[in-house]
Design a protein around this motif. Sequence first.
Motif, mmCIF file in Angstrom:
data_model
loop_
_atom_site.group_PDB
_atom_site.id
_atom_site.type_symbol
_atom_site.label_atom_id
_atom_site.label_comp_id
_atom_site.label_asym_id
_atom_site.label_seq_id
_atom_site.Cartn_x
_atom_site.Cartn_y
_atom_site.Cartn_z
ATOM 1 N N ALA A 87 0.826 -1.208 0.000
ATOM 2 C CA ALA A 87 0.000 0.000 0.000
ATOM 3 C C ALA A 87 0.859 1.257 0.000
ATOM 4 N N SER A 88 2.022 1.218 0.656
ATOM 5 C CA SER A 88 2.921 2.371 0.654
ATOM 6 C C SER A 88 3.405 2.682 -0.755
ATOM 7 N N VAL A 89 3.724 1.636 -1.512
ATOM 8 C CA VAL A 89 4.140 1.834 -2.913
ATOM 9 C C VAL A 89 3.002 2.460 -3.703
ATOM 10 N N LEU A 90 1.785 1.959 -3.511
ATOM 11 C CA LEU A 90 0.633 2.495 -4.242
ATOM 12 C C LEU A 90 0.371 3.950 -3.855
ATOM 13 N N CYS A 91 0.540 4.279 -2.565
ATOM 14 C CA CYS A 91 0.394 5.676 -2.132
ATOM 15 C C CYS A 91 1.408 6.566 -2.838
ATOM 16 N N ALA A 92 2.653 6.104 -2.899
ATOM 17 C CA ALA A 92 3.710 6.905 -3.501
ATOM 18 C C ALA A 92 3.496 7.123 -4.992
ATOM 19 N N LEU A 93 2.821 6.186 -5.639
ATOM 20 C CA LEU A 93 2.604 6.275 -7.092
ATOM 21 C C LEU A 93 1.212 6.794 -7.448
ATOM 22 N N ALA A 94 0.395 7.121 -6.465
ATOM 23 C CA ALA A 94 -1.013 7.457 -6.703
ATOM 24 C C ALA A 94 -1.160 8.611 -7.690
ATOM 25 N N PRO A 95 -1.924 8.408 -8.782
ATOM 26 C CA PRO A 95 -2.103 9.478 -9.766
ATOM 27 C C PRO A 95 -3.266 10.409 -9.446
ATOM 28 N N ALA A 96 -4.121 10.012 -8.487
ATOM 29 C CA ALA A 96 -5.318 10.806 -8.174
ATOM 30 C C ALA A 96 -5.635 10.641 -6.698
ATOM 31 N N ILE A 97 -6.421 11.574 -6.176
ATOM 32 C CA ILE A 97 -6.719 11.581 -4.747
ATOM 33 C C ILE A 97 -7.500 10.341 -4.339
ATOM 34 N N GLY A 98 -8.393 9.850 -5.199
ATOM 35 C CA GLY A 98 -9.159 8.654 -4.867
ATOM 36 C C GLY A 98 -8.269 7.436 -4.692
ATOM 37 N N VAL A 99 -7.266 7.293 -5.546
ATOM 38 C CA VAL A 99 -6.324 6.175 -5.438
ATOM 39 C C VAL A 99 -5.513 6.297 -4.152
ATOM 40 N N LEU A 100 -5.075 7.520 -3.837
ATOM 41 C CA LEU A 100 -4.299 7.730 -2.616
ATOM 42 C C LEU A 100 -5.119 7.381 -1.370
ATOM 43 N N ILE A 101 -6.373 7.805 -1.333
ATOM 44 C CA ILE A 101 -7.219 7.518 -0.168
ATOM 45 C C ILE A 101 -7.456 6.013 -0.032
#
Length: 459
Positions: A87-101
């Motif tokens: 999940a940390s990797v996905l947070c770091a690569l998140a292209p949009a706020i919805g993905v980050l959340i």
Amino acid sequence: MDRNRSRWPLTLALCGGYFLVLLDVTVVNVALPQVGSDLGTGSSGEAWVVDAYSVPLAALLLASGAIGDRLGHRRVVLLGFAGFGAASVLCALAPAIGVLIAARAVQGVGAALMLPGTLALLVEGAPDESSRARLVGMWAAIGGAALPAGPVIGGVLVHVAGWRAVFWLGVPVIVLALVPVARLPRPHGDVRRDGSVDWAGAGLLVVGLACLVTAIVQGADPVWPTVLLALIAACLAVAFVVVEGRTTHPLVRVPEQARGALVAACLVAGTMNLCVLGGLFLLTQLFQVVHGLDPLTAGLATLPAMLPLPLLGTLSGRLGSRIGVWRTSALGLLVSAAGFAGIAYCVDGAGYVTLLFFLALWGSGLGVLTPAIVSAALAATPDSPGTASGASNTSRQTGGALGVAIFAAVAGSPADSGFIPHSIGLFLGGAVVFVLAGLLCFVSARTPARAGSALVSSR
């Protein structure tokens, strides 16, 4: 000696995992203005970046301890580490706020799976009580350092490499920590399989808390979704109480005579985190957006408030042994209330030297309060320390999630003209709430203490 040395990689891995769990509660705060600017979201979206992590962490702590007891803590901690790292990797690569959340929510689930098991695995191999106490002390001290370290580490990373670096931070730590935990022998006959996990209660807790936080962040525009979500949260709360009362394996099992003291301790602990994490959220907005400080300077500016927390534990223990944990908690609350009121005075233009004093006063009260109120919870159920610890941690994380939501919703956007007066009102409100919580502690101190002094002095 050889055996002790061979345990050091495991000890560092487990303490490092605990540090990351608590660090991620606050490390993102100084990154929020950059996140909002880069991903095009407002204060509600920024609040969800914090709360998407805090909600599952708060709601799943009790269930994850039961899962570890049933399936083995090694397996659950490994799953938590892997989920947190991915999940940390996905947070770091998140292209949009919805993905980050969404990624932050997965991080919160991983953190909840990690936290109870790190302590359980740490003390499992301790050869004697002295070693066990030393390991627990190390674990608690490293975790206590996470709160003051969060804004500073976040400020450095955002200043040097941008907000995504905040999430990359945990990846190498998780990778290194996985190795010694994975090398632990698989448990055989020592894993308890005679109980069950209260999945229904855990699910109701997660969904109910998520609905409540969403209702607060949503605000009153439009009003009908907020009312609907609040009603759903209320119904789920009632359902949770009913389910817990009927199941043979509830998430929290507390003797009837201890319920009043434990509820009081958890209420104070939750109130503490509600005001503290909500206040930190506002301070970040004030320092960076209103006063134009860079992330590093903003992180350093919060240090006077956070640094006393890991430094005053010994003083809190001595006070608790002399005057009792409840009176010590009340003293910490009243000192912090004075700090809250002073911060409110400084919000609208007082110099930083004055603000520094009140931040330090606020943090000093918290440094005295935190160990004392945790010990008060443990003293309420001395025969069930795991239950008391789980209830206290759940209350604190729940309070933190609600605090960020409430403070963000009431203060509004830092660009609005009402942000400063609303912030002043929130800090003054925090002072009033802390005074009321102090009165509750004084009332609780009048009931017979069972083991408070011994518990505090042993911390």
